[in-house]
Write a protein that holds these residues in place. Structure first.
Motif, mmCIF file in Angstrom:
data_model
loop_
_atom_site.group_PDB
_atom_site.id
_atom_site.type_symbol
_atom_site.label_atom_id
_atom_site.label_comp_id
_atom_site.label_asym_id
_atom_site.label_seq_id
_atom_site.Cartn_x
_atom_site.Cartn_y
_atom_site.Cartn_z
ATOM 1 N N LEU A 249 0.834 -1.204 0.000
ATOM 2 C CA LEU A 249 0.000 0.000 0.000
ATOM 3 C C LEU A 249 0.867 1.252 0.000
ATOM 4 C CD1 LEU A 249 -2.635 1.572 0.167
ATOM 5 C CD2 LEU A 249 -2.674 1.106 2.637
ATOM 6 N N LEU A 250 1.921 1.245 0.778
ATOM 7 C CA LEU A 250 2.836 2.379 0.807
ATOM 8 C C LEU A 250 3.455 2.616 -0.571
ATOM 9 C CD1 LEU A 250 4.251 4.566 2.469
ATOM 10 C CD2 LEU A 250 5.962 2.850 3.116
ATOM 11 N N ALA A 251 3.843 1.541 -1.236
ATOM 12 C CA ALA A 251 4.420 1.668 -2.585
ATOM 13 C C ALA A 251 3.396 2.249 -3.558
ATOM 14 C CB ALA A 251 4.911 0.309 -3.075
ATOM 15 N N ILE A 252 2.151 1.848 -3.441
ATOM 16 C CA ILE A 252 1.083 2.369 -4.303
ATOM 17 C C ILE A 252 0.926 3.874 -4.095
ATOM 18 C CG2 ILE A 252 -1.442 2.395 -4.601
ATOM 19 C CD1 ILE A 252 -1.305 -0.700 -4.090
ATOM 20 N N ILE A 253 0.929 4.300 -2.833
ATOM 21 C CA ILE A 253 0.772 5.726 -2.524
ATOM 22 C C ILE A 253 1.982 6.511 -3.011
ATOM 23 C CG2 ILE A 253 0.636 7.421 -0.652
ATOM 24 C CD1 ILE A 253 -1.012 5.272 0.914
ATOM 25 N N GLU A 254 3.182 6.028 -2.691
ATOM 26 C CA GLU A 254 4.400 6.767 -3.037
ATOM 27 C C GLU A 254 4.630 6.845 -4.546
ATOM 28 O OE1 GLU A 254 7.369 4.793 -0.636
ATOM 29 O OE2 GLU A 254 7.083 6.249 0.985
ATOM 30 N N GLY B 20 2.251 6.691 -6.773
ATOM 31 C CA GLY B 20 1.086 7.266 -7.443
ATOM 32 C C GLY B 20 0.439 6.287 -8.410
ATOM 33 N N LEU B 21 0.412 5.001 -8.039
ATOM 34 C CA LEU B 21 -0.154 3.974 -8.923
ATOM 35 C C LEU B 21 -1.673 4.047 -9.030
ATOM 36 C CD1 LEU B 21 2.076 0.929 -7.916
ATOM 37 C CD2 LEU B 21 2.324 2.467 -9.880
ATOM 38 N N ALA B 22 -2.282 4.739 -8.099
ATOM 39 C CA ALA B 22 -3.726 4.996 -8.166
ATOM 40 C C ALA B 22 -3.911 6.491 -7.938
ATOM 41 C CB ALA B 22 -4.461 4.203 -7.093
ATOM 42 N N PRO B 23 -4.908 7.081 -8.572
ATOM 43 C CA PRO B 23 -5.149 8.509 -8.333
ATOM 44 C C PRO B 23 -5.352 8.781 -6.842
ATOM 45 C CG PRO B 23 -6.495 7.712 -10.150
ATOM 46 C CD PRO B 23 -5.870 6.500 -9.513
ATOM 47 N N ARG B 24 -4.817 9.879 -6.391
ATOM 48 C CA ARG B 24 -4.886 10.244 -4.964
ATOM 49 C C ARG B 24 -6.326 10.206 -4.436
ATOM 50 N NH1 ARG B 24 -1.396 12.826 -1.331
ATOM 51 N NH2 ARG B 24 -2.477 13.954 0.296
ATOM 52 N N GLU B 25 -7.259 10.705 -5.229
ATOM 53 C CA GLU B 25 -8.652 10.746 -4.761
ATOM 54 C C GLU B 25 -9.238 9.343 -4.581
ATOM 55 O OE1 GLU B 25 -8.602 11.441 -9.211
ATOM 56 O OE2 GLU B 25 -7.592 12.370 -7.519
ATOM 57 N N VAL B 26 -8.769 8.387 -5.371
ATOM 58 C CA VAL B 26 -9.225 6.991 -5.225
ATOM 59 C C VAL B 26 -8.694 6.417 -3.915
ATOM 60 C CG1 VAL B 26 -9.019 4.645 -6.165
ATOM 61 C CG2 VAL B 26 -9.500 6.570 -7.699
ATOM 62 N N VAL B 27 -7.418 6.644 -3.643
ATOM 63 C CA VAL B 27 -6.822 6.141 -2.398
ATOM 64 C C VAL B 27 -7.469 6.825 -1.198
ATOM 65 C CG1 VAL B 27 -4.687 5.837 -1.090
ATOM 66 C CG2 VAL B 27 -4.646 5.601 -3.573
ATOM 67 N N GLU B 28 -7.700 8.122 -1.279
ATOM 68 C CA GLU B 28 -8.361 8.847 -0.187
ATOM 69 C C GLU B 28 -9.770 8.303 0.050
ATOM 70 O OE1 GLU B 28 -8.003 12.938 -1.405
ATOM 71 O OE2 GLU B 28 -6.120 13.178 -0.301
#
Length: 170
Positions: A103-108, A110-118
């Motif tokens: 999950l950290l790698a996905i966030i760092e 940017g593998l998913a749009p920020r709004e999707v992760v939020e």
């Protein structure tokens, strides 16, 4: 959560049944000097994980949740994958993870749009973390307003990944 080595959190595992920290056990567990241990314990008191009393250090409710989370991470339990979905359609997007490091790698990255992760952080991620990973702490930190943004979550994930790596190192 990170001004002193993340290793300090492992000291919470040295608490006895009554919640009192065994200093010698903690020092041995962390393989540090008494001076370093006291620096770690001061940081844990400041962060609210320990309470200093006349007769020693005691784990707080928050500290107990962190200790339980660390024990659950140590167990290496089977974790169900978290499948990321598009918030507007509910359709799965080709992205999943089964731990905090992923999950950290996905966030760092940017593998998913920020709004999707939020969106997932605000709606579903806490329940997955609690049920799949046995993380009792994250929900408490969110409820207390300590972890409220995606950046806060990223810092939390970094710390939890560091703690896990410290446990692996032994």
């Amino acid at each position: 959560m990170n001004e002193v080595s993340s290793k300090r959190y492992l000291a919470l595992l040295a608490a006895g049944e009554a919640g009192r920290l065994d200093l010698e056990k903690a020092r041995s567990l962390l393989n540090v000097s008494l001076t370093t241990l006291k620096k770690y314990l001061s940081a844990l008191v400041k962060e609210g994980y320990l309470e200093r009393r006349e007769d020693g250090y005691y784990v707080t409710t928050l500290g107990l949740k962190l200790a339980n989370t660390i024990r659950n991470m140590k167990e290496g339990r089977d974790v169900s994958k978290y499948i990321v979905t598009d918030p507007s359609t509910g359709a799965p997007i080709p992205l999943s993870f089964s731990g905090y490091k992923q999950l950290l790698a996905i966030i760092e990255a940017g593998l998913a749009p920020r709004e999707v992760v939020e969106f997932h952080f605000q709606r579903y991620l806490l329940q997955w973390a609690k049920n799949s990973l046995g993380d009792e702490l994250l929900e408490e930190l969110v409820n207390r307003g300590i972890v409220k943004t995606l950046d806060d979550l990223r810092k939390y994930l970094e710390t939890m990944v560091e703690i896990r790596e410290e446990m692996i190192k032994g």
